[in-house]
Structure formats: structure tokens, C-alpha cells
Design a protein around this motif. Structure first.
Motif, PDB file in Angstrom:
ATOM      1  N   ALA A  34       0.819  -1.215   0.000  1.00 26.67           N
ATOM      2  CA  ALA A  34       0.000   0.000   0.000  1.00 26.67           C
ATOM      3  C   ALA A  34       0.853   1.267   0.000  1.00 26.67           C
ATOM      4  O   ALA A  34       0.452   2.293  -0.573  1.00 26.67           O
ATOM      5  CB  ALA A  34      -0.931  -0.009   1.211  1.00 26.67           C
ATOM      6  N   LEU A  35       2.012   1.211   0.624  1.00 25.43           N
ATOM      7  CA  LEU A  35       2.864   2.389   0.726  1.00 25.43           C
ATOM      8  C   LEU A  35       3.892   2.481  -0.395  1.00 25.43           C
ATOM      9  O   LEU A  35       4.705   3.404  -0.410  1.00 25.43           O
ATOM     10  CB  LEU A  35       3.594   2.395   2.070  1.00 25.43           C
ATOM     11  CG  LEU A  35       2.700   2.615   3.300  1.00 25.43           C
ATOM     12  CD1 LEU A  35       3.491   2.406   4.576  1.00 25.43           C
ATOM     13  CD2 LEU A  35       2.100   4.011   3.268  1.00 25.43           C
ATOM     14  N   ALA A  36       3.860   1.544  -1.342  1.00 20.61           N
ATOM     15  CA  ALA A  36       4.835   1.540  -2.443  1.00 20.61           C
ATOM     16  C   ALA A  36       4.902   2.872  -3.186  1.00 20.61           C
ATOM     17  O   ALA A  36       6.001   3.360  -3.479  1.00 20.61           O
ATOM     18  CB  ALA A  36       4.539   0.392  -3.407  1.00 20.61           C
ATOM     19  N   PRO A  37       3.754   3.514  -3.530  1.00 18.87           N
ATOM     20  CA  PRO A  37       3.843   4.798  -4.235  1.00 18.87           C
ATOM     21  C   PRO A  37       4.511   5.903  -3.425  1.00 18.87           C
ATOM     22  O   PRO A  37       5.011   6.877  -3.978  1.00 18.87           O
ATOM     23  CB  PRO A  37       2.367   5.152  -4.502  1.00 18.87           C
ATOM     24  CG  PRO A  37       1.648   3.845  -4.458  1.00 18.87           C
ATOM     25  CD  PRO A  37       2.367   3.047  -3.410  1.00 18.87           C
ATOM     26  N   ALA A  38       4.527   5.732  -2.083  1.00 19.87           N
ATOM     27  CA  ALA A  38       5.127   6.751  -1.221  1.00 19.87           C
ATOM     28  C   ALA A  38       6.523   6.343  -0.746  1.00 19.87           C
ATOM     29  O   ALA A  38       7.025   6.861   0.246  1.00 19.87           O
ATOM     30  CB  ALA A  38       4.223   6.990  -0.011  1.00 19.87           C
ATOM     31  N   GLY A  39       7.141   5.430  -1.461  1.00 15.27           N
ATOM     32  CA  GLY A  39       8.492   5.011  -1.100  1.00 15.27           C
ATOM     33  C   GLY A  39       8.572   3.681  -0.402  1.00 15.27           C
ATOM     34  O   GLY A  39       9.655   3.201  -0.100  1.00 15.27           O
ATOM     35  N   GLY A  40       7.410   3.075  -0.137  1.00  9.13           N
ATOM     36  CA  GLY A  40       7.403   1.727   0.424  1.00  9.13           C
ATOM     37  C   GLY A  40       7.585   1.689   1.930  1.00  9.13           C
ATOM     38  O   GLY A  40       7.809   2.700   2.590  1.00  9.13           O
TER      39      GLY A  40
END
Length: 252
Positions: A109-115
């Protein structure tokens, strides 16, 4: 791979099916209330997803389920259903740690924000405790950093890194425990979803973690389901600052 995955370890029921079509992975999902509802809705919902995908149980490469920790009733439900479906269809099972699934859900889920590459996964264990485990993502696989634990939320603050730098706390225990749970650390609400189980499954199966239906078991970190009457009375008396009455003598 053709996979059926489900998790009933929390108050949320999550089911997913994946298969390959024209070289692309297809996924169908179902989400609903868990708890007591899961035992009656899990099998019909799973079979409906398989029908939508045009698959039968016997065509599956594996059945993946959240093995725990989590709700005792939920874990028994998931394991029993997985065993019944797997044994009848001759399909191997893949029990997956629910805290690992929480870490994977946060990473994805956080991949677009740097993971999220260093995750403290937490699930509400009730009884004023949390299940917790730390994982580090090496770019291809999750590596555990220590063993899974169950205990008071404050106990998680005693380890490195003290300030939480570079770590994400992911799970469903924030509302229940607030600042008692790793205060000041980066937080992300997450559950052990069936789609997270699907993403974890290929590597775990390749590592030989699939088992025959009769060998699949839930994973319990804690053996107690609830506090005893005496324990609850002692805690209440301690909170009020009153003496704890002695236990009554045993019956003759």
C-alpha cells in the motif's frame, strides 16, 4: 499460479482468488464481516469467487490461509475450512503468519510513497495486549527480525531503534491503545488481507512451506482466550487502589 486465499483472524473476512489469463495475473476478491459470521459465509463466498474465475478446487495449486496469530475462533475457522477444501480436492495448503501478511499489506500500500521496508506488524490481541513482530524487506523477501510476541503495547518500545527511525508500525491496534503503542513512530492501518497472502504465496511455496491438509495447523502465540474472573477482579481492585479480597476457600 492458481490460488485461493482467505483470512478470518480479525473481525474482517478477506478472500481472494488469483489465476493467469493471457499471460496476466487476474484477481477476484471478497470482503465482509468476520468474527462469528465467517464460519457461515467463508465457504459459499470462496466457491462463488472460484466460479467467477472459472476454476474448480482441484485446479488450484494451493489454498492459502492466515494461520495466526489472531482470534482463536477465526483461526480455527480458517484452518478447518482450508483442511476440508484441501483434503477433499487433493490440494496442498499454505499456512501464512498473519503478522507477515500485515507487513506485506503495508509494503504494497505504501509503495507509491516510497514503500515500507522495515515494519513492526501489530494486531490487537484483546485482554489489553497486542501481537507483534518485526520484519525487514530485502527487496525480494521478508526477513523476520526477532520472534513474534504477545504483551502489553508499552513493551514494544524497549528495543532498537528507540525513535522508530526508518520503521513503520502497521496493524489494527492504534485506536484501542493510542499513544501506549510506540508513540511517535510512523503508523499505517493495515489488516492481513487475502491479496497480501496471494503476493506472499509464490515465494513461500517455492521455499517448501506448503503442507498436506492434515498437517496444517493454526499458529497460537497465546494459549489463553480470556482473563479469569479472579484476574479481572484483581485488576479492577488495583486500579481503584482497594485491597484485593482473598479467594474463597475450596468447596468441601
Amino acid at each position: 499460479m492458481k490460488l485461493l486465499a482467505f483470512d478470518t483472524s480479525t473481525e474482517h473476512l478477506s478472500i481472494a482468488v488469483s489465476w493467469l489469463l493471457d499471460g496476466r495475473v487476474q484477481v477476484r476478491t471478497h470482503d465482509g464481516p468476520g468474527g462469528a459470521m465467517a464460519s457461515s459465509t467463508l465457504i459459499p463466498a470462496a466457491l462463488a469467487l472460484l466460479a467467477q474465475a472459472g476454476l474448480t478446487l482441484r485446479e488450484l495449486d494451493a489454498i492459502v490461509f492466515g494461520a495466526g496469530p489472531g482470534s482463536f475462533t477465526g483461526l480455527r475457522t480458517a484452518c478447518a475450512v482450508a483442511q476440508g477444501l484441501g483434503y477433499g480436492a487433493g490440494v496442498p495448503l499454505l499456512p501464512v503468519d498473519t503478522l507477515l501478511a500485515v507487513a506485506e499489506e503495508a509494503r504494497h500500500a505504501l509503495a507509491p510513497a516510497g514503500g515500507a521496508f522495515q515494519v513492526v506488524a501489530v494486531l490487537d490481541a484483546r485482554m489489553d495486549e497486542v501481537y507483534a513482530a518485526r520484519y525487514v524487506w530485502d527487496g525480494a523477501l521478508w526477513r523476520p527480525s526477532g520472534d513474534g510476541t504477545v504483551g502489553k503495547p508499552e513493551a514494544l518500545s524497549g528495543g532498537e531503534p528507540v525513535d522508530g527511525a526508518g520503521w513503520v508500525v502497521a496493524g489494527n491496534a492504534f485506536e484501542a491503545y493510542g499513544e501506549r503503542l510506540l508513540s511517535g513512530w510512523r503508523r499505517f492501518p493495515a489488516l492481513p488481507t487475502a491479496t497480501a497472502l496471494l503476493r506472499l504465496a509464490p515465494a513461500l511455496l517455492a521455499a517448501g512451506q506448503g503442507v498436506a491438509a492434515q498437517h496444517a495447523l493454526p499458529r497460537y502465540i497465546r494459549d489463553k482466550v480470556a482473563k479469569t474472573t479472579e484476574e479481572r477482579a484483581s485488576e479492577k481492585a488495583a486500579a481503584l487502589g482497594t485491597p484485593i479480597p482473598p479467594a474463597p476457600p475450596p468447596c468441601a
